[in-house]
Design an enzyme around this catalytic site. Structure first.
Site, mmCIF file in Angstrom:
data_model
loop_
_atom_site.group_PDB
_atom_site.id
_atom_site.type_symbol
_atom_site.label_atom_id
_atom_site.label_comp_id
_atom_site.label_asym_id
_atom_site.label_seq_id
_atom_site.Cartn_x
_atom_site.Cartn_y
_atom_site.Cartn_z
ATOM 1 N N HIS A 1 26.144 -5.824 28.459
ATOM 2 C CA HIS A 1 27.532 -6.186 28.824
ATOM 3 C C HIS A 1 27.559 -7.404 29.738
ATOM 4 O O HIS A 1 28.463 -7.550 30.562
ATOM 5 C CB HIS A 1 28.267 -5.033 29.512
ATOM 6 C CG HIS A 1 28.110 -3.719 28.826
ATOM 7 N ND1 HIS A 1 28.948 -3.303 27.818
ATOM 8 C CD2 HIS A 1 27.180 -2.738 28.973
ATOM 9 C CE1 HIS A 1 28.558 -2.111 27.387
ATOM 10 N NE2 HIS A 1 27.482 -1.742 28.066
ATOM 11 N N SER B 1 29.655 -36.865 31.253
ATOM 12 C CA SER B 1 31.108 -36.855 31.112
ATOM 13 C C SER B 1 31.628 -38.258 31.391
ATOM 14 O O SER B 1 31.079 -38.985 32.215
ATOM 15 C CB SER B 1 31.704 -35.868 32.112
ATOM 16 O OG SER B 1 33.040 -36.221 32.398
ATOM 17 N N LYS C 1 28.432 -34.706 36.062
ATOM 18 C CA LYS C 1 28.190 -33.727 35.012
ATOM 19 C C LYS C 1 27.003 -34.050 34.114
ATOM 20 O O LYS C 1 26.738 -35.192 33.782
ATOM 21 C CB LYS C 1 29.436 -33.601 34.132
ATOM 22 C CG LYS C 1 30.629 -33.060 34.876
ATOM 23 C CD LYS C 1 30.851 -31.611 34.623
ATOM 24 C CE LYS C 1 31.265 -31.381 33.196
ATOM 25 N NZ LYS C 1 31.817 -30.085 32.984
ATOM 26 N N GLU D 1 25.709 -26.514 22.628
ATOM 27 C CA GLU D 1 27.082 -26.174 22.222
ATOM 28 C C GLU D 1 27.328 -26.517 20.761
ATOM 29 O O GLU D 1 27.985 -25.776 20.024
ATOM 30 C CB GLU D 1 28.093 -26.902 23.122
ATOM 31 C CG GLU D 1 28.142 -26.348 24.526
ATOM 32 C CD GLU D 1 28.967 -27.201 25.486
ATOM 33 O OE1 GLU D 1 29.243 -26.710 26.585
ATOM 34 O OE2 GLU D 1 29.314 -28.347 25.148
#
Ligand code: ARG
Length: 442
Positions: free
Chosen positions: A155, A276, A282, A289
């Site tokens: 979980h 970024s 960043k 992804e």
């Protein structure tokens, strides 16, 4: 040049030409198309259906086309309907009349079925190599990280301690199963459709087993109608690719989480990250992804072909031309994804200290405290309740279970002795778990 112009008087509508054509995407089948034609021509010669001279000139012509395409001297373009027409027209241009005899006893239906099968088989073999490389990378990491302790999750909550080797080993099993699925798929697909003709075979005395053997198939297919109508093997391959993509996606998700500012279990290398345009600080896990995201299009490719095939009457229907873009897309996407995953894993910097700290927080050794109490003669269910109380106490105090003093332990459970510390340390929690497949057994 059209292969079927004889029956027609009117000109084909321009949009129809474009809508109907497959050359822009089936051009990548040129090698398979030529290999298949060479095998067919050789067999026609041997069977006396073509003269040896014609067969030889066809074969020489085809190899010439192949080497010109590979060297860039011949570019596949123009107004041919598909790769089959393109190569046949080019052959005839080069060798004259004999070129027009190549298609004896053959249809584009068995030709395209053959080309696509050969291409898929090649891709499948390459995919197995990519997976073997990925499995090798995981194995190396496992060897290095048998003692890298980390929390295991259920979980997404810390559950029990484990090792990085154990966690990565789970993915290695998935990719091993993927490999064995590819082998199954290959066994089933390895029957040659060549010689099935349009669907009813032919009256020429073709030797289908000869072309099958020359092209590396185990046998010629059993039923000529099935041979031209079957895309099961492709669907099966797309399903196998979908599972690989799903496994890669789950692994990517974990790498993204572990790379996040909150976890910081690992740092992705600059080579596999991007920045970024607005936030200078960043470093984003874009590649992980994208691998996760591209899983969606691979499922889409599988479903698109499943839907195309549903309800198609036997035998060949032009709908089946739609197998190609979907299949090529899935093949390209998954091959790149596997390769990128191998590269990404090889270059990750693992923060094993941080993992270890995280495993120590979050009561991941609570089950081990309960097991310790069972060792002192307390029934497991009662022990479970006692540890619950200990956890509550620790939460109030802001410490972990192994940071409690013996009097604190005893206040809640007098049976606890100071041998508890050795039993519930991270190392012993993991090393004690020696059942087959458990982290301590690795
Ligand atoms: N481009 C076609 C395909 O990909 C080749 C087969 C054409 N056969 C036919 N009967 N029109 O399926």
């Amino acid at each position: 040049m059209k292969l079927w112009g004889g029956r027609f008087r009117g000109k084909t509508d321009e949009l129809v030409e474009r809508f109907n054509a497959s050359l822009p995407f089936d051009r990548r089948l040129y090698r398979e198309d030529i290999e298949g034609s060479v095998a067919h021509a050789r067999m026609l010669g041997k069977q006396g259906i073509l003269s040896e001279k014609d067969a030889e000139s066809i074969i020489r012509g085809l190899y010439g086309i192949l080497s010109d395409i590979e060297s860039g001297r011949l570019v596949i373009e123009g107004d041919s309907e598909d790769i089959h027409s393109f190569i046949e027209a080019e052959l005839t241009k080069r060798i004259g009349e004999a070129g027009k005899r190549l298609h004896t006893g053959r249809s584009r239906n068995d030709q395209v079925a053959l080309d696509m099968k050969l291409y898929t088989r090649e891709e499948l073999d390459r995919m197995k190599e990519e997976l073997a490389e990925l499995i090798g990378v995981l194995t190396e990491l496992m060897e290095r990280h048998r003692e890298s302790y980390m929390p295991g999750f259920t979980h997404l909550q810390k559950a029990q301690p484990t090792t990085l080797a154990h966690h990565l080993g789970a993915y290695r099993e998935m990719f091993r199963r993927d490999c064995s699925r590819l082998s199954d798929c290959r066994n089933r697909l390895n029957e040659s459709p060549l010689g099935a003709g349009a669907f009813a075979g032919t009256s020429y005395p073709l030797d289908r087993e000869m072309t099958a053997a020359e092209l590396g198939f185990d046998r010629a297919s059993e039923n000529s109608m099935d041979a031209v109508s079957d895309r099961d093997y492709l669907l099966e391959y797309l399903f196998d690719l979908s599972l690989i993509a799903m496994h890669l996606s789950r692994l990517s998700e974990e790498l993204i989480l572990w790379n996040s500012n909150e976890y910081r279990f690992l740092r992705l290398s600059d080579a596999y990250s991007t920045g970024s345009s607005i936030m200078p600080q960043k470093k984003n896990p874009d590649i992980a992804e994208l691998i996760r995201g591209k899983c969606g299009r691979v499922y889409g490719d599988l479903f698109s072909l499943l839907t195309v095939m549903k309800g198609l009457p036997l035998a060949y229907n032009k709908d089946m031309q739609e197998d190609k873009e979907a299949a090529f897309d899935a093949m390209d996407t998954v091959r790149d994804s596997v390769r990128l995953m191998s590269g990404m894993l090889k270059t990750i910097e693992w923060d094993t200290e941080r993992m270890r700290e995280s495993a120590k927080r979050g009561f991941s050794n609570a089950t081990d405290v309960a097991d310790y109490l069972v060792g002192k003669g307390i029934p497991f269910r009662t022990a479970h309740g006692i540890v619950g109380e200990l956890v509550l106490y620790c939460e109030g105090k802001g410490c972990s279970l192994d940071e409690l003093s013996l009097p604190e332990f005893k206040a809640i459970c007098p049976e606890i002795e100071d041998d508890i510390y050795g039993e519930i340390s991270l190392e012993s929690c993991v090393k004690k778990r020696r059942t087959k497949g458990a982290p301590g057994a690795l």
